[in-house]
Design an enzyme around this catalytic site. Structure first.
Site, PDB file in Angstrom:
ATOM      1  CB  ALA A  71       2.944  15.182  22.970  1.00  0.00           C
ATOM      2  CB  ALA A  72       1.897   9.857  21.175  1.00  0.00           C
ATOM      3  CG  ASN A  89       6.367  10.530  24.793  1.00  0.00           C
ATOM      4  OD1 ASN A  89       6.774  11.595  25.220  1.00  0.00           O
ATOM      5  ND2 ASN A  89       5.351  10.446  23.950  1.00  0.00           N
ATOM      6  CB  THR A 114      -4.121   4.914  16.798  1.00  0.00           C
ATOM      7  OG1 THR A 114      -3.830   4.035  15.710  1.00  0.00           O
ATOM      8  CG2 THR A 114      -3.701   4.191  18.067  1.00  0.00           C
ATOM      9  CE1 TYR A 138       1.124   5.270  18.341  1.00  0.00           C
ATOM     10  CE2 TYR A 138       0.011   3.793  16.804  1.00  0.00           C
ATOM     11  CZ  TYR A 138       0.171   5.046  17.367  1.00  0.00           C
ATOM     12  OH  TYR A 138      -0.637   6.069  16.944  1.00  0.00           O
ATOM     13  CG  ASN A 167      -3.747   4.602   7.258  1.00  0.00           C
ATOM     14  OD1 ASN A 167      -4.478   3.842   7.882  1.00  0.00           O
ATOM     15  ND2 ASN A 167      -2.535   4.279   6.884  1.00  0.00           N
ATOM     16  CG  HIS A 186       3.151   7.665   7.319  1.00  0.00           C
ATOM     17  ND1 HIS A 186       3.736   8.540   8.189  1.00  0.00           N
ATOM     18  CD2 HIS A 186       2.522   6.746   8.074  1.00  0.00           C
ATOM     19  CE1 HIS A 186       3.457   8.164   9.442  1.00  0.00           C
ATOM     20  NE2 HIS A 186       2.714   7.073   9.386  1.00  0.00           N
ATOM     21  NE  ARG A 218      -3.093  -0.284   6.767  1.00  0.00           N
ATOM     22  CZ  ARG A 218      -3.115  -1.599   6.519  1.00  0.00           C
ATOM     23  NH1 ARG A 218      -4.131  -2.139   5.869  1.00  0.00           N
ATOM     24  NH2 ARG A 218      -2.133  -2.380   6.926  1.00  0.00           N
TER      25      ARG A 218
END
Ligand code: UDP
Length: 324
Positions: A71-72, A89, A114, A138, A167, A186, A218
């Site tokens: 949950a982000a 958050n 990430t 982020y 990704n 995206h 990516r």
């Protein structure tokens, strides 16, 4: 095991909930539905709640053996203009979760980290020894949580896996769940909707990067490969192993131009597009070295770009059929 999947009504969380079930685990989904969708969690017990609500968390934590935390907020650009939202958050909410876990005696957590924790690395492929120097709020919020996990491990014996996604893309092969972001930013879903004529023409952000065709590279990783890595990470911790952090990518990079070609091949349609300026903060190339995940948790990606694009396309078509 009974696993609490926080953010299980979102994109990667919903695929992981299904992967857990396929592996024989029981799942409770906890989601505030701010960006998630109830139907993505259908078939699971769903508790609508927020990670900042400690009493609600503690009630459900008393029932579970382990946590997966998805949950982000996850838009880089938004984090630059609204860092408050991201720190509230991803950091305050994250700490609320960790504290509730410690108080409830739940000692295992799998965390969605990430490759943004690495910022703009000097070399690719990126391995886990690369310095973590995020370049936007982020990435900073995710790095903070990784470091909080290390502190809670030392002090309270909380065992964690930080899974650093490259990704995430593609959808479940069933066509029942997939990527659903509002707004969608995206590349793959935008290229598909441009090809289908249901979205605007695609903007190619930059064609003068130091890459073979001038567009950014990516490492696109299928969401079900990510989901399988979560199950393996949990098994690894459950066997009494130490906490760890691993990159989750395929090890192969594709340029924006190569992705467009894959979309044209999968759909049989042209992707209407135009060249646009670079998007601020986009490094030229981000590709994982996934060797550590393979050695440590015996995971490697099984699906490549064609499967990613084919499943994302199937999902988009089944969504339009559902809406029709
Ligand atoms: N990109 C693009 N046009 C778009 C969206 C993305 O050219 O409309 C490029 C972007 O610059 C990056 C790559 O596609 O090089 C992947 O971007 P995405 O937003 O999908 O993921 P990110 O790498 O930002 O997490």
């Amino acid at each position: 095991m009974l696993v609490l999947v926080i953010g299980g009504a979102g994109y990667i969380g919903s695929h992981s909930a299904r992967a857990l079930r396929r592996a024989g685990h029981d799942v409770i989904v906890f989601d505030n539905l701010s960006t998630g969708y109830e139907f993505l969690a259908s078939g699971f017990e769903l508790i609508q709640g927020d990670i900042l609500d400690a009493p609600a968390l503690k009630r459900v934590l008393s029932r579970v053996d382990a946590v997966m935390h998805f949950a982000a907020h996850a838009y880089v650009g938004e984090s630059v203009v609204n860092p408050k939202k991201y720190f509230r958050n991803n950091v305050e909410g994250g700490l609320s979760l960790l504290n509730a876990m410690v108080e409830s005696g739940v000692k295992k957590i799998i965390f969605s980290s990430t490759c943004a924790v690495y910022g703009e690395p000097a070399k690719v492929p990126i391995d886990e020894t690369t310095p973590r120097q995020p370049v936007n709020p982020y990435g900073v919020s995710k790095l903070f949580f990784e470091q909080a996990l290390a502190s809670y491990d030392r002090a309270y014996g909380l065992r964690f896996a930080s899974l650093r996604y490259f990704n995430a893309a593609g959808a479940d092969e069933s066509g029942e769940i997939g990527e659903l972001h509002e707004p969608e930013t995206h590349l793959i879903p935008l290229a598909l909707s441009a090809a289908a004529g249901t979205g605007p023409q695609l903007q190619v952000f930059g064609s003068d990067y130091p890459t073979p065709d001038g567009t950014c590279i990516r490492d696109y990783i299928h969401v079900n490969d990510l989901a399988d890595a979560h199950v393996k990470a949990l098994a690894h911790l459950s066997s009494g192993n130490e906490s760890f952090a691993v990159n989750l990518g395929t090890g192969t990079g594709y340029s924006v131009q190569q992705v467009i070609s894959a979309v044209e091949q999968a759909t049989g349609k042209t992707v209407p597009r135009r060249l646009a300026p670079r998007r601020p903060g986009d490094p030229p190339a981000l590709v994982a070295n996934p060797a550590k995940a393979q050695a440590l948790i015996h995971w490697k990606a099984n699906r490549g770009l064609p499967e990613i694009v084919a499943t994302a396309w199937k999902w988009m078509q089944s969504r339009s059929a559902m809406r029709a």
